[in-house]
Each structure stands twice: as structure tokens, then as C-alpha cells.
Enzyme design. Structure first.
Site, PDB file in Angstrom:
ATOM      1  N   ASN A   1      -2.733  -4.072   0.495  1.00  0.00           N
ATOM      2  CA  ASN A   1      -1.325  -4.059   0.914  1.00  0.00           C
ATOM      3  C   ASN A   1      -0.749  -2.760   0.379  1.00  0.00           C
ATOM      4  O   ASN A   1      -0.878  -2.491  -0.821  1.00  0.00           O
ATOM      5  CB  ASN A   1      -0.535  -5.195   0.260  1.00  0.00           C
TER       6      ASN A   1
ATOM      7  N   HIS B   1      -0.344 -17.302  -1.959  1.00  0.00           N
ATOM      8  CA  HIS B   1       0.676 -16.270  -1.801  1.00  0.00           C
ATOM      9  C   HIS B   1       1.916 -16.758  -2.552  1.00  0.00           C
ATOM     10  O   HIS B   1       2.978 -16.970  -1.971  1.00  0.00           O
ATOM     11  CB  HIS B   1       0.941 -15.996  -0.319  1.00  0.00           C
TER      12      HIS B   1
ATOM     13  N   GLU C   1      -1.810 -10.135  -3.859  1.00  0.00           N
ATOM     14  CA  GLU C   1      -1.172  -9.257  -4.845  1.00  0.00           C
ATOM     15  C   GLU C   1      -1.110  -9.843  -6.250  1.00  0.00           C
ATOM     16  O   GLU C   1      -0.018 -10.091  -6.781  1.00  0.00           O
ATOM     17  CB  GLU C   1       0.242  -8.885  -4.382  1.00  0.00           C
TER      18      GLU C   1
ATOM     19  N   ARG D   1      -2.632 -13.209   9.766  1.00  0.00           N
ATOM     20  CA  ARG D   1      -2.750 -13.482   8.338  1.00  0.00           C
ATOM     21  C   ARG D   1      -1.567 -14.358   7.920  1.00  0.00           C
ATOM     22  O   ARG D   1      -0.412 -13.935   8.036  1.00  0.00           O
ATOM     23  CB  ARG D   1      -2.762 -12.167   7.546  1.00  0.00           C
TER      24      ARG D   1
ATOM     25  N   GLU E   1      -1.466  -5.791   4.546  1.00  0.00           N
ATOM     26  CA  GLU E   1      -0.008  -5.640   4.746  1.00  0.00           C
ATOM     27  C   GLU E   1       0.370  -4.172   4.727  1.00  0.00           C
ATOM     28  O   GLU E   1      -0.159  -3.412   3.910  1.00  0.00           O
ATOM     29  CB  GLU E   1       0.809  -6.291   3.608  1.00  0.00           C
TER      30      GLU E   1
ATOM     31  N   TYR F   1       2.771  -0.234   0.318  1.00  0.00           N
ATOM     32  CA  TYR F   1       4.164   0.042   0.695  1.00  0.00           C
ATOM     33  C   TYR F   1       4.677   1.364   0.152  1.00  0.00           C
ATOM     34  O   TYR F   1       5.598   1.932   0.711  1.00  0.00           O
ATOM     35  CB  TYR F   1       5.080  -1.077   0.194  1.00  0.00           C
TER      36      TYR F   1
HETATM   37  C1  FCB Z   1       4.592  -7.737  -0.571  1.00  0.00           C
HETATM   38  C2  FCB Z   1       4.398  -9.231  -0.443  1.00  0.00           C
HETATM   39  C3  FCB Z   1       4.994  -9.819   0.795  1.00  0.00           C
HETATM   40  C4  FCB Z   1       6.306  -9.166   1.165  1.00  0.00           C
HETATM   41  C5  FCB Z   1       6.196  -7.663   1.160  1.00  0.00           C
HETATM   42  C6  FCB Z   1       7.451  -6.944   1.566  1.00  0.00           C
HETATM   43  O1  FCB Z   1       4.587  -7.379  -1.920  1.00  0.00           O
HETATM   44  O2  FCB Z   1       3.039  -9.551  -0.459  1.00  0.00           O
HETATM   45  O3  FCB Z   1       5.090 -11.200   0.618  1.00  0.00           O
HETATM   46  O4  FCB Z   1       7.303  -9.632   0.346  1.00  0.00           O
HETATM   47  O5  FCB Z   1       5.805  -7.232  -0.102  1.00  0.00           O
END
Ligand code: FCB
Length: 452
Positions: free
Chosen positions: A291, A120, A165, A76, A357, A293
């Protein structure tokens, strides 16, 4: 017993143009909002910029060799709009298209799926000068760009993401001013979210019309949301947060409507909504990219939370304290990924999902032997992949997983301080070293199974 993944599951890694390419003025590329922002003193930590970054514009064959060495099957990456249209409008810049053509051909020759994102975050600066995402004209401009790219690469590239995002680049760029273009304007932010939704629909239709054989999605940033207590107020705030952060772009595309996030109703006039917009923002995506986190632990706050809260954000802290923290301070909480996969599958009739992600930043550096022994990153991936496996067992239709990131890279306002790569990069020389986590992840990919 090793946990087996479905046949044909894609094992990948992700990057983004501005974070890795460098070559910010090469071959006719125009200035982007991230060039302008990072060149403005005080915006990025330590004054770092993406001018050189990982120099992947020149070194991409090395990047592909690393993907191949790990046995990964999907890459990607993103396409920089100002390489294709330097001012965001008009004829295509042949040299920019050719760069991505060479990248795509090299990936295909290595047996790796090219899986690009059209946006992006590196908007041509000229379009920001004309008003940026809050300006409705941008929707049509973006669709023109999408069509140019798909006509040039769609014969070889079948899987696409429109945006990366949308909630983050609108919030950070137009509401909080932490990312480019650095504006702090609640009204501009609300309008930007709506224009992005229109652009999503317009680009989807332009891509479909240009080629009927593409699989089109978007990479949405999501967080599993939990109320801070059993109180009704916290439960309400948590549900509003979920709708606003996780569904503000997903529901318009899949359902042609906004989620009910604002307690006093949708602020239609502030958002600049016009007749026909709800049909226009529909984009029946072929897959949902996620994505993830963090999880968000949400608490209702008294009052309306002030102008930046938009009547929807007075919800207090984000993130928990129960899990270990990465160098970014983000909590490691693998169950968040399971929770969001199960919820989206249930609420949206089990769409195909790609994890676009997931990853962590740890600063581990090479030891005297040149080995980067990043055991915490291995533990991170083990935990989150176990959560993905469990979500698939619980019915989620997950088709692939992408580690963020292939390379240590330019982490936006944090500069080069946060290292997310499964490959270590020496930013002085451009040298790459596969980290131990990369070796481990390659083993998972080759076995298509998570070992015990
Ligand atoms: C996400 C982004 C990516 C990177 C990660 C850590 O929000 O899509 O570009 O910065 O966080």
C-alpha cells in the site's frame, strides 16, 4: 504509445469491512475495537461512526455491479473477525461466514477475483479487553480465526492477505492513540509489533496446513524514504526509518529476523522476545502486498526524540512539498511508488508484488447533472500507474493494482470527510455514483494499458 501491462495483470479496487459494511450488530456480530472507539465521544471527527457506513453488508450486489461495469478483475475486501467469532474465540458464527460466502459467490459469478484480507483493524473488543495485540495469546487466537475462515472459503478463494498495514495499526493504535484502541504506550506498542509478527507466522502455517493451494501475502504500508540533506546523519536516519516503517514486519516474515533499525540494537526484552520466536515469526509469503500513499523525507533530530521515539524515530518531518496536495494534505509524488517497487524487488530477490492500495482523497461532489468530474483523481492515477509501468520495465514483478478505494467510506479518525472513492457515496441514502475517475480507470483495465 499506450503503455501495455503484462497479460493477466489484475485491475482491482480495495475496501475494508469496518469502512464500508455498516450493520455493526447484524446476525450475531460482536463488538470490535472500532465500534467501541467510534462510539467514544471525541475520538472520531464530527462523532462519525461506521454503524451504517456504505451499508455494503446489504448493498454488496450494487458494489459488485460497479466493479463489473468498470471491467475490474479483482476485489480486495476484508473480513470482520467479530462477524466470524463475536468474542474472538470459540465456535464460528455461521451467519457471519455465510455473509462472506455470498459475497465471494457473487464476485465469482461476475468473473471477479475475490481477494480478502483477514485483518483490516477490527479486532473483537473482547480480545482487546484481555490485553489486545501486546498480549502474546493473541497470536494463537488469530491463527485459529484464520483457519476457520480458510476452511470455510478456501475452496473458492485462492488469494489471501493476512494483515493490512501492521505498522500503521500498531503505531496508530498503541503508540500514538489516534486509532482504536487509542492507547499511547511505547512499551505496549513494541510488544504489539512482536505479537503481530508471531501471529503472522502462526496464521500463515495454519492457512497452509488447512489448504495447500492458496496464495498468501500481507498488505504492507510503505513509503519511499529520502534523506532531507546530504549529511551522514540524515542518511542514517532515513535508512533507519525505512527499516522501521517499511521492513519491521516484512523482514521477520521473509527472513525470520528484525531489520537493524535501532541505533542501540534490538530492544529484545522490551519487546518480550522469547526463545524460538524468530523461527515462529517466519511466514514465507507467496506475494508482497504494497500500500503506498506518501514519500517520507527524513531528517535526523538531535537527542533521542523523547519516549515516543523508541530510539528509532527521532527523524523529523514526513512528506514533501514539491508535489500538489490531496485533501488529506498528502503530497502527490508518483515516483515514490517506482522507488519502493524497485527497492523491495532488489532487496528481497524479486518477489511477486501486488499493489494492494494506492489512491487519493478529493471531495469532488456530483454537479447538477449528477456527474462527479474528479479530474485531479484521474491525474493522480495516471501518474502512479505510469510509475508502476516503469517499475515493471525495470524488473519489478508486479501482478496487480488496487485503487483505494472502490467507495467513499469511513476514513477512520477522519470520519466521512475524506473521500477516497472512485465511486461517490451519498451517506444519507447509500446511493452510489461512478465518478469520472472510475470510468477512466475502467477504460485502463479493459485495455490493460495506460493511454497516452
Ligand atoms: C490506508 C488504510 C485504508 C485507508 C487508506 C486511506 O492506510 O489501509 O484503510 O484508510 O489508508
Amino acid at each position: 504509445m499506450p503503455r501495455q501491462f503484462p497479460d493477466g495483470f489484475f485491475w482491482g479496487a480495495a475496501t475494508a469491512s469496518y469502512q464500508i459494511e455498516g450493520a455493526w450488530q447484524a446476525d450475531g456480530k460482536g463488538e470490535s475495537i472500532w465500534d467501541r472507539f467510534s462510539h467514544t465521544p471525541g475520538k472520531v471527527k464530527l462523532g462519525h461512526t461506521g454503524d451504517v457506513a456504505c451499508d455494503s453488508y446489504h448493498r454488496f450486489p450494487e458494489d459488485i455491479a460497479l466493479l463489473k461495469e468498470m471491467g475490474l478483475t479483482s476485489y480486495r475486501f476484508s473480513i470482520a473477525w467479530p462477524r466470524i467469532q463475536p468474542t474472538g474465540r470459540g465456535a464460528a458464527n455461521r451467519a457471519g461466514l455465510d455473509y462472506y460466502g455470498r459475497l465471494v459467490d457473487a464476485l465469482l459469478a461476475a468473473g471477479i477475483r475475490p481477494f480478502p484480507t483477514l485483518y483490516h483493524w477490527d479486532l473483537p473488543q473482547a480480545l482487546e479487553d484481555d490485553g489486545g495485540w501486546p498480549h502474546r495469546d493473541l497470536a494463537g487466537r488469530f491463527a485459529d480465526y484464520a483457519e476457520i475462515v480458510v476452511r470455510a472459503l478456501g475452496d473458492r478463494v485462492k488469494g489471501w492477505m493476512i494483515f493490512n498495514e501492521p505498522n500503521i495499526f500498531t503505531t496508530m493504535g498503541y503508540l500514538l492513540g489516534i486509532h482504536a484502541p487509542g492507547r499511547r504506550d511505547p512499551e505496549a506498542f513494541l510488544r504489539a509489533t512482536h505479537v503481530v509478527n508471531l501471529a503472522h507466522g502462526d496464521a500463515f502455517r495454519a492457512m497452509r496446513a488447512a489448504r495447500g493451494d492458496l496464495s498468501i501475502g500481507t498488505a504492507f504500508n510503505m513509503s519511499a524514504v529520502e534523506p532531507a540533506s546530504d549529511s551522514v546523519a540524515d542518511a542514517d536516519a532515513a535508512e533507519r526509518w525505512h527499516r522501521f516503517m517499511n521492513e519491521w514486519f516484512l523482514r521477520p516474515s521473509l527472513r525470520g529476523e528484525y531489520p537493524e533499525a535501532h541505533p542501540k540494537g534490538l530492544p529484545e526484552s522490551a519487546m518480550g522476545i522469547e526463545a524460538g520466536d524468530f523461527a515462529r515469526m517466519r511466514a514465507p509469503l507467496d506475494f508482497v502486498g504494497i500500500n503506498l500513499y506518501t514519500r517520507a523525507i527524513v531528517k535526523a533530530l538531535p537527542g533521542d526524540g523523547g519516549p515516543l521515539s523508541l530510539g528509532v524515530l527521532p527523524v523529523g518531518g514526513v512528506g514533501g512539498d514539491a508535489g500538489p496536495k490531496t485533501d488529506f494534505g498528502w503530497e502527490v509524488w508518483p515516483d515514490a511508488l517506482h522507488q519502493i517497487l524497485v527497492r523491495i524487488s532488489k532487496d528481497y530477490d524479486r518477489p511477486p508484488i501486488e499493489i494492494t492500495e494506492n489512491g487519493c482523497s478529493y471531495a469532488d461532489a456530483p454537479d447538477a447533472r449528477g456527474v462527479v468530474d474528479d479530474t485531479r483523481r484521474i491525474a493522480f492515477y495516471r501518474g502512479y500507474l505510469e510509475a508502476v509501468h516503469r517499475a515493471i520495465a525495470d524488473g519489478a514483478d508486479v501482478r496487480g493494482y488496487h485503487a483505494w478505494s472502490l467507495l467513499d467510506n469511513f476514513e477512520w479518525a477522519e470520519g466521512y470527510e475524506q473521500r477516497f472513492g472512485i465511486v461517490w457515496v451519498d451517506f444519507e441514502t447509500g446511493r452510489r455514483i461512478l465518478k469520472e475517475s472510475g470510468r477512466w480507470y475502467g477504460g485502463v483495465a479493459r485495455a490493460n494499458a495506460l493511454p497516452d
